[in-house]
Design an enzyme around this catalytic site. Sequence first.
Site, PDB file in Angstrom:
ATOM      1  CB  CYS A 252      28.790 -25.807 -12.529  1.00  0.00           C
ATOM      2  SG  CYS A 252      29.344 -27.329 -11.747  1.00  0.00           S
ATOM      3  CG  HIS A 336      30.301 -27.785 -16.900  1.00  0.00           C
ATOM      4  ND1 HIS A 336      30.841 -26.541 -16.656  1.00  0.00           N
ATOM      5  CD2 HIS A 336      30.458 -28.481 -15.759  1.00  0.00           C
ATOM      6  CE1 HIS A 336      31.313 -26.488 -15.434  1.00  0.00           C
ATOM      7  NE2 HIS A 336      31.095 -27.663 -14.855  1.00  0.00           N
ATOM      8  CD  GLU A 338      30.853 -25.052 -19.752  1.00  0.00           C
ATOM      9  OE1 GLU A 338      29.623 -25.152 -19.608  1.00  0.00           O
ATOM     10  OE2 GLU A 338      31.666 -25.333 -18.846  1.00  0.00           O
TER      11      GLU A 338
HETATM   12  N1  LIG Z   1      32.267 -26.824 -11.765  1.00  0.00           N
HETATM   13  C1  LIG Z   1      31.682 -26.169 -10.765  1.00  0.00           C
HETATM   14  O1  LIG Z   1      31.261 -25.010 -10.894  1.00  0.00           O
HETATM   15  C2  LIG Z   1      31.630 -26.878  -9.445  1.00  0.00           C
HETATM   16  C3  LIG Z   1      30.831 -26.166  -8.396  1.00  0.00           C
HETATM   17  C4  LIG Z   1      31.225 -26.574  -6.984  1.00  0.00           C
HETATM   18  N2  LIG Z   1      32.569 -26.198  -6.722  1.00  0.00           N
HETATM   19  C5  LIG Z   1      31.043 -28.066  -6.808  1.00  0.00           C
HETATM   20  O2  LIG Z   1      32.023 -28.788  -6.749  1.00  0.00           O
HETATM   21  O3  LIG Z   1      29.934 -28.550  -6.710  1.00  0.00           O
END
Ligand SMILES: NC(=O)CC[C@H](N)C(=O)O
Length: 358
Positions: A252, A336, A338
């Site tokens: 992410c 994600h 995970e």
């Molecule tokens: N869950 C995250 O790592 C989000 C990454 C970043 N803050 C976004 O909104 O794109």
Amino acid sequence: MKNVTLVLEDGTKFHGKSFGYDQPVAGEVVFNTAMMGYPESLTDPSYAGQLMTLTYPLVGNYGVPPFTVEPDGIATFMESDKIYASAIIVADYSEEYSHWNAVESLADWLKREHVPGITGIDTRQLTKVLREHGVMMGKILFDDEPDNIPQADYEGVNFVDLVSCKEIIRYNEGAGKKVVLVDCGVKNNIIRCLTNRGVEVVRVPWNYDYTSMDFDGLFLGNGPGDPDMCEDAVQIIRKQMSLSRKPICGICMGNQLLAKAGGATIYKLKYGHRSHNQPVREVGTNKCYVTSQNHGYAVDAKTLGKDWRELFVNMNDGSNEGVCHVENPWFTSQFHPEACSGPVDTEFMFDRFVDKLK
Ligand SMILES: NC(=O)CC[C@H](N)C(=O)O
């Protein structure tokens, strides 16, 4: 239950009732279409600064699990040590709850942690407004009080600095291969997925210079806010890439930071991906995975550096879902793997990373 109004930046209003902590709040209004997972989402630090709308109508019916902690200091059932979302917005809060693992109601938890929660909102209509207009700032106001809170800022705030650990934390010390985990607001299940695979994890603050440390691989975790606020982390990743070919994996925010270090630029999505059913294709294959996501920004794949390519693509909107280096063992996912909550189809990302450490 006090009467409240959710007021969006464009003036659109939604009336509801407060079931959490009675306090006005402002933040970025985002929506999540998952059918469950509110304990994990609320404690995901990536929701910092956001008012989290759930489109699934019935929320709270399975209560909240206990905040027990494992011997390594990590919460057993939560994704961090507290609620990070600024508020939760639901259609129909269930006052009754039933689950083998529940110890309290969602309302009691929100009150204890001083987090507002509102119910009676047509969250599907709210989501339609956000999808048409794009993501908006908003405020939850109490009808019996004047509007005396400022509009919040989202862009331009370094949320990562607010949520990252301040000191190094070690897990599974002496276990074997050593992984430096850059904590931009890391979810506990990323740590669990690494320690369950028998590696030692050295969790460092987001702007810590680990390049002279002794380690076998680098892991870049998730985190809130605009990745362009994390230039220090990008510089350190670049330095690391210039020094060695050690494996690097990111999730992410980690995808965004590694892509930036490789030369790419980031843009803000119209309304983000927050759900459990985002279809993602692995580039060069016909394999499609169902993934859990929570992000508002994306890597502009057209700007990837010359030795980089896309590893995954979102099958709904074609946006980037991961990158990799053409020669070195450096690869990421925007989704994600995970999960927690959500589908576990892509946990193989951790196996691929740990494999590369050997
Ligand atoms: N869950 C995250 O790592 C989000 C990454 C970043 N803050 C976004 O909104 O794109």
